[in-house]
Design an enzyme around this catalytic site. Structure first.
Site, PDB file in Angstrom:
ATOM      1  N   TYR A  12      30.846 -29.166 -10.136  1.00  0.00           N
ATOM      2  CA  TYR A  12      30.065 -28.766  -8.961  1.00  0.00           C
ATOM      3  C   TYR A  12      30.254 -27.262  -8.708  1.00  0.00           C
ATOM      4  CZ  TYR A  12      29.361 -27.685  -4.057  1.00  0.00           C
ATOM      5  OH  TYR A  12      28.992 -27.058  -2.897  1.00  0.00           O
ATOM      6  N   LYS A  29      27.665 -23.679  -8.892  1.00  0.00           N
ATOM      7  CA  LYS A  29      27.482 -22.635  -7.874  1.00  0.00           C
ATOM      8  C   LYS A  29      27.794 -21.259  -8.479  1.00  0.00           C
ATOM      9  CE  LYS A  29      26.111 -25.323  -4.633  1.00  0.00           C
ATOM     10  NZ  LYS A  29      24.696 -25.296  -4.233  1.00  0.00           N
ATOM     11  N   SER A  53      29.055 -21.506  -2.268  1.00  0.00           N
ATOM     12  CA  SER A  53      30.167 -22.212  -1.642  1.00  0.00           C
ATOM     13  C   SER A  53      31.456 -21.434  -1.854  1.00  0.00           C
ATOM     14  CB  SER A  53      30.300 -23.585  -2.300  1.00  0.00           C
ATOM     15  OG  SER A  53      31.542 -24.172  -1.994  1.00  0.00           O
TER      16      SER A  53
HETATM   17  N1  UFG Z   1      41.093 -34.483   3.864  1.00  0.00           N
HETATM   18  C1  UFG Z   1      41.931 -35.489   4.254  1.00  0.00           C
HETATM   19  N2  UFG Z   1      41.439 -36.765   4.321  1.00  0.00           N
HETATM   20  C2  UFG Z   1      40.135 -37.065   4.035  1.00  0.00           C
HETATM   21  C3  UFG Z   1      39.271 -36.002   3.636  1.00  0.00           C
HETATM   22  C4  UFG Z   1      39.785 -34.722   3.562  1.00  0.00           C
HETATM   23  O1  UFG Z   1      43.118 -35.266   4.524  1.00  0.00           O
HETATM   24  O2  UFG Z   1      39.746 -38.240   4.101  1.00  0.00           O
HETATM   25  C5  UFG Z   1      41.609 -33.101   3.827  1.00  0.00           C
HETATM   26  C6  UFG Z   1      41.545 -32.449   2.471  1.00  0.00           C
HETATM   27  O3  UFG Z   1      42.678 -32.761   1.712  1.00  0.00           O
HETATM   28  C7  UFG Z   1      41.454 -30.961   2.852  1.00  0.00           C
HETATM   29  C8  UFG Z   1      40.664 -30.983   4.159  1.00  0.00           C
HETATM   30  O4  UFG Z   1      40.788 -32.306   4.656  1.00  0.00           O
HETATM   31  O5  UFG Z   1      42.728 -30.450   3.117  1.00  0.00           O
HETATM   32  C9  UFG Z   1      39.200 -30.666   3.986  1.00  0.00           C
HETATM   33  O6  UFG Z   1      38.640 -31.516   3.009  1.00  0.00           O
HETATM   34  P1  UFG Z   1      37.062 -31.629   2.785  1.00  0.00           P
HETATM   35  O7  UFG Z   1      36.830 -32.614   1.696  1.00  0.00           O
HETATM   36  O8  UFG Z   1      36.375 -31.854   4.088  1.00  0.00           O
HETATM   37  O9  UFG Z   1      36.665 -30.161   2.335  1.00  0.00           O
HETATM   38  P2  UFG Z   1      37.123 -29.322   1.057  1.00  0.00           P
HETATM   39  O10 UFG Z   1      37.642 -28.037   1.605  1.00  0.00           O
HETATM   40  O11 UFG Z   1      37.984 -30.057   0.148  1.00  0.00           O
HETATM   41  O12 UFG Z   1      35.746 -29.191   0.320  1.00  0.00           O
HETATM   42  C10 UFG Z   1      34.730 -28.391   0.855  1.00  0.00           C
HETATM   43  C11 UFG Z   1      33.356 -28.857   0.373  1.00  0.00           C
HETATM   44  C12 UFG Z   1      33.210 -28.665  -1.111  1.00  0.00           C
HETATM   45  C13 UFG Z   1      33.608 -27.283  -1.519  1.00  0.00           C
HETATM   46  C14 UFG Z   1      34.979 -26.967  -0.992  1.00  0.00           C
HETATM   47  C15 UFG Z   1      35.433 -25.563  -1.309  1.00  0.00           C
HETATM   48  O13 UFG Z   1      33.164 -30.213   0.665  1.00  0.00           O
HETATM   49  O14 UFG Z   1      31.847 -28.842  -1.426  1.00  0.00           O
HETATM   50  O15 UFG Z   1      34.973 -27.096   0.424  1.00  0.00           O
HETATM   51  O16 UFG Z   1      34.586 -24.664  -0.745  1.00  0.00           O
HETATM   52  F1  UFG Z   1      33.630 -27.210  -2.866  1.00  0.00           F
END
Ligand code: UFG
Length: 345
Positions: free
Chosen positions: A156, A160, A132
């Site tokens: 998590y 990885k 990841s």
């Molecule tokens: N976000 C919102 N509202 C929500 C959910 C997410 O504004 O309800 C925003 C987050 O703050 C972020 C973006 O949307 O800016 C993406 O969030 P995600 O949770 O979809 O994805 P992340 O980048 O935080 O996390 C993903 C994977 C993880 C991994 C991470 C880093 O889900 O497993 O990328 O690679 F660890």
């Protein structure tokens, strides 16, 4: 005609694995799958049979049980013998990993060890590992190249990072092993058939499944976590990648291991970042309805922006993402709108 190569997928009924199953079949491989259904549904197998039109070779069980893996390799013998393993099976919720770190260490590292040991027992040494972009932590430079510093900011991510390191050590000690570590950015979207897609349990942690549930009327609005980041519109920027592109990246990695007999660690992303607001607007266009936004505080642990330099995967694997943000939203919406209750709804 020669028997097609057979590939074992662990966590095979999961979101990325199920799409990879179809992509491998499309590329002429035979697939054996194993899953415990701890975070997936057996209905996926019916859908895979329906879309792919091929028999499903499957073992139900937890890959930490050596007997379960032995059954997979035995089943593989009936369809030409397993040549490589793609190890998807893992727990993947960042927040949950902070609450239950030992479960994450035990599950994610225990399964990786058990899978590697079973492979060795059965004389199979080509392994594709689901890593990841989380291994980059807060990136110092964008776009992120594979030689960027590695650090984990939660259990998590630690699983990885340690998983990758363990595999690199294995490769260094034993020349029979060839391992592809694939660092996924943000997988979204669904198969264009609309028959399989992401089906999170409970309240979605990730952005697109949450937006999808707003679009289908299950949730009133999207909480946008932070609008004061140093990004063009102040909201978080990520490298969203269509799950079918990601699936094809696994096919390219399997092929690379078989042909080149070398190990590789690559980013699987598009190289293009989009903000939370851009994604919500694109989804609104795909669904034909506006996604109401409510600005909320930043989420702990989030970074402002994270997107890949995908050049190495292009150069080594001959793979690059082909699908754009609109495809991701249209395909997600087709899945969500025709399966509002997920697989078991
Ligand atoms: N976000 C919102 N509202 C929500 C959910 C997410 O504004 O309800 C925003 C987050 O703050 C972020 C973006 O949307 O800016 C993406 O969030 P995600 O949770 O979809 O994805 P992340 O980048 O935080 O996390 C993903 C994977 C993880 C991994 C991470 C880093 O889900 O497993 O990328 O690679 F660890």
């Amino acid at each position: 005609m020669a028997t097609p190569d057979c590939i074992l997928l662990t966590g095979a009924a999961g979101y990325i694995a199920s799409h990879t199953w179809l992509a491998l079949q499309d590329a002429g491989y035979t697939v054996v799958g194993v899953d415990s259904f701890v975070n997936s549904s057996p209905v996926v197998l019916d859908r895979l049979r329906e879309i792919g039109g091929q028999p499903i070779h499957f073992v139900q069980g937890d890959v930490r049980d050596p007997a379960v893996l032995d059954r997979c390799f035995e089943l593989g013998q009936t369809v030409g013998g397993i040549k490589a393993v793609v190890h998807f099976a893992a727990l993947k919720a960042v927040g949950e990993s902070v609450e239950r770190p030992l479960d994450y260490f035990e599950n994610n590292l225990g399964s990786l060890l058990a899978v590697s040991q079973a492979m060795q027992r059965h004389g199979v040494f080509d392994l594709v590992f689901s890593s990841s972009a989380t291994v980059y932590g807060e990136p110092e430079r964008l776009p992120i190249t594979e030689d960027a510093p590695l650090r984990a900011t939660n259990p998590y991510g630690q699983t990885k990072l340690v998983g990758e390191e363990l595999l690199r050590s294995l490769v260094a000690c034993d020349a029979r092993w060839h391992v592809a570590c694939l660092r996924y950015f943000n997988p979204v979207g669904a198969h264009p058939s609309g028959r399989i897609g992401e089906d999170p349990r409970g309240i979605p942690n990730n952005l697109m499944p949450y937006v999808a549930q707003v679009a289908v009327g299950k949730r009133p609005h999207l909480n946008v976590f932070g609008n004061d980041y140093d990004t063009p519109d102040g909201t978080g920027v990520r490298d969203y990648i269509h799950v079918c592109d990601l699936a094809e990246g696994h096919v390219a990695a399997v092929r690379y291991l078989g042909e080149q007999q070398r190990s590789v660690t690559v980013n699987l992303g598009t190289g293009q970042g989009y903000s939370v607001v851009q994604l919500a607007q694109a989804y609104g266009r795909a669904a034909g309805r506006e996604i109401p936004l409510v600005f909320a505080p930043r989420r702990t642990g989030d970074v402002a922006a994270c997107y890949a330099d995908p050049a190495l995967a292009q150069r080594l694997l001959g793979w690059s993402a082909r699908r754009g943000l609109d495809d991701m939203c249209v395909d997600s919406w087709r899945w969500q709108s025709t399966n509002p209750g997920g697989f078991e709804g």
